[in-house]
Design a protein around this motif. Structure first.
Motif, short mmCIF file in Angstrom:
data_model
loop_
_atom_site.label_atom_id
_atom_site.label_comp_id
_atom_site.label_asym_id
_atom_site.label_seq_id
_atom_site.Cartn_x
_atom_site.Cartn_y
_atom_site.Cartn_z
N TYR A 239 62.48 39.99 -4.85
CA TYR A 239 61.08 40.43 -4.70
C TYR A 239 60.76 41.54 -5.70
O TYR A 239 59.70 41.55 -6.32
N ARG A 240 61.70 42.47 -5.86
CA ARG A 240 61.50 43.54 -6.85
C ARG A 240 61.37 42.96 -8.26
O ARG A 240 60.57 43.44 -9.07
N HIS A 241 62.14 41.93 -8.54
CA HIS A 241 62.05 41.28 -9.85
C HIS A 241 60.68 40.63 -10.03
O HIS A 241 60.14 40.64 -11.14
N TRP A 242 60.14 40.05 -8.98
CA TRP A 242 58.78 39.49 -9.07
C TRP A 242 57.79 40.59 -9.40
O TRP A 242 56.94 40.43 -10.27
N GLU A 243 57.89 41.72 -8.69
CA GLU A 243 56.94 42.81 -8.91
C GLU A 243 57.10 43.45 -10.28
O GLU A 243 56.15 43.99 -10.82
N ALA A 244 58.29 43.40 -10.85
CA ALA A 244 58.53 43.98 -12.17
C ALA A 244 58.33 42.96 -13.29
O ALA A 244 58.51 43.28 -14.46
N LEU B 219 53.75 32.05 -2.49
CA LEU B 219 52.49 32.79 -2.46
C LEU B 219 51.75 32.74 -1.12
O LEU B 219 51.32 33.78 -0.63
N PRO B 220 51.60 31.58 -0.49
CA PRO B 220 50.92 31.59 0.81
C PRO B 220 51.67 32.40 1.86
O PRO B 220 51.05 33.06 2.70
N VAL B 221 52.98 32.40 1.79
CA VAL B 221 53.79 33.15 2.75
C VAL B 221 53.68 34.65 2.46
O VAL B 221 53.54 35.46 3.38
N ILE B 222 53.73 35.01 1.19
CA ILE B 222 53.56 36.42 0.81
C ILE B 222 52.19 36.92 1.27
O ILE B 222 52.07 38.01 1.83
N ALA B 223 51.17 36.10 1.05
CA ALA B 223 49.82 36.48 1.47
C ALA B 223 49.76 36.72 2.97
O ALA B 223 49.21 37.72 3.43
N LYS B 224 50.35 35.82 3.73
CA LYS B 224 50.36 35.98 5.19
C LYS B 224 51.11 37.25 5.58
O LYS B 224 50.65 38.02 6.44
N ALA B 225 52.23 37.50 4.92
CA ALA B 225 53.04 38.69 5.23
C ALA B 225 52.29 39.98 4.90
O ALA B 225 52.44 40.98 5.59
N GLU C 298 51.29 47.69 -1.62
CA GLU C 298 51.06 49.11 -1.40
C GLU C 298 49.80 49.36 -0.57
O GLU C 298 49.79 50.23 0.30
N LYS C 299 48.76 48.59 -0.83
CA LYS C 299 47.52 48.73 -0.07
C LYS C 299 47.75 48.40 1.41
O LYS C 299 47.17 49.02 2.30
N ALA C 300 48.63 47.42 1.65
CA ALA C 300 48.96 47.04 3.03
C ALA C 300 49.85 48.09 3.71
O ALA C 300 50.04 48.05 4.92
N GLY C 301 50.41 49.00 2.91
CA GLY C 301 51.24 50.07 3.47
C GLY C 301 52.69 49.70 3.69
O GLY C 301 53.38 50.34 4.49
N TYR C 302 53.17 48.68 3.00
CA TYR C 302 54.55 48.23 3.17
C TYR C 302 55.43 48.67 2.02
O TYR C 302 55.00 48.69 0.86
N THR C 303 56.68 48.98 2.34
CA THR C 303 57.70 49.15 1.30
C THR C 303 58.13 47.75 0.88
O THR C 303 57.80 46.75 1.55
N VAL C 304 58.89 47.67 -0.20
CA VAL C 304 59.42 46.36 -0.60
C VAL C 304 60.26 45.78 0.52
O VAL C 304 60.13 44.59 0.86
N GLU C 305 61.08 46.60 1.13
CA GLU C 305 61.96 46.12 2.20
C GLU C 305 61.16 45.56 3.37
O GLU C 305 61.51 44.53 3.94
N GLU C 306 60.09 46.25 3.74
CA GLU C 306 59.24 45.77 4.84
C GLU C 306 58.53 44.48 4.47
O GLU C 306 58.42 43.57 5.30
#
Length: 84
Positions: free
Chosen positions: A51-56, A66-72, A26-34
């Motif tokens: 991804y939604r399951h991870w967030e929930a 995790l490294p890929v999510i961080a880069k994204a 959310e801080k990065a300004g992305y929706t889940v889809e983005e």
């Protein structure tokens, strides 16, 4: 209209990680889809639902992602990992 997001318990480490994922995205300004689109672009194949399951905190985050999510999300991997 989207589904109302439930409250994730931060009593567990995985819960704190889930909350951190949401906050960072959310801080990065992305929706889940983005965010998912960017994660896929950087080489980790994930679906919106997973991804939604991870967030929930309904599914454990794949640590290899995790490294890929961080880069994204344009942060360092350590920014995603809760310290306590």
């Amino acid at each position: 209209m989207g589904k109302k997001r439930g409250i994730v318990s931060t009593d567990s480490y995985s819960g704190r990680l889930a909350v951190r994922l949401v906050q960072t995205r959310e801080k990065a300004g992305y929706t889940v889809e983005e965010a998912v689109e960017r994660v896929n672009k950087f080489g980790f194949d994930i679906t919106n639902q997973a991804y939604r399951h991870w967030e929930a905190n309904r599914r454990q985050v794949n640590w290899d992602a995790l490294p890929v999510i961080a880069k994204a999300l344009k942060v360092k991997p350590r920014d995603l990992v809760p310290v306590t």
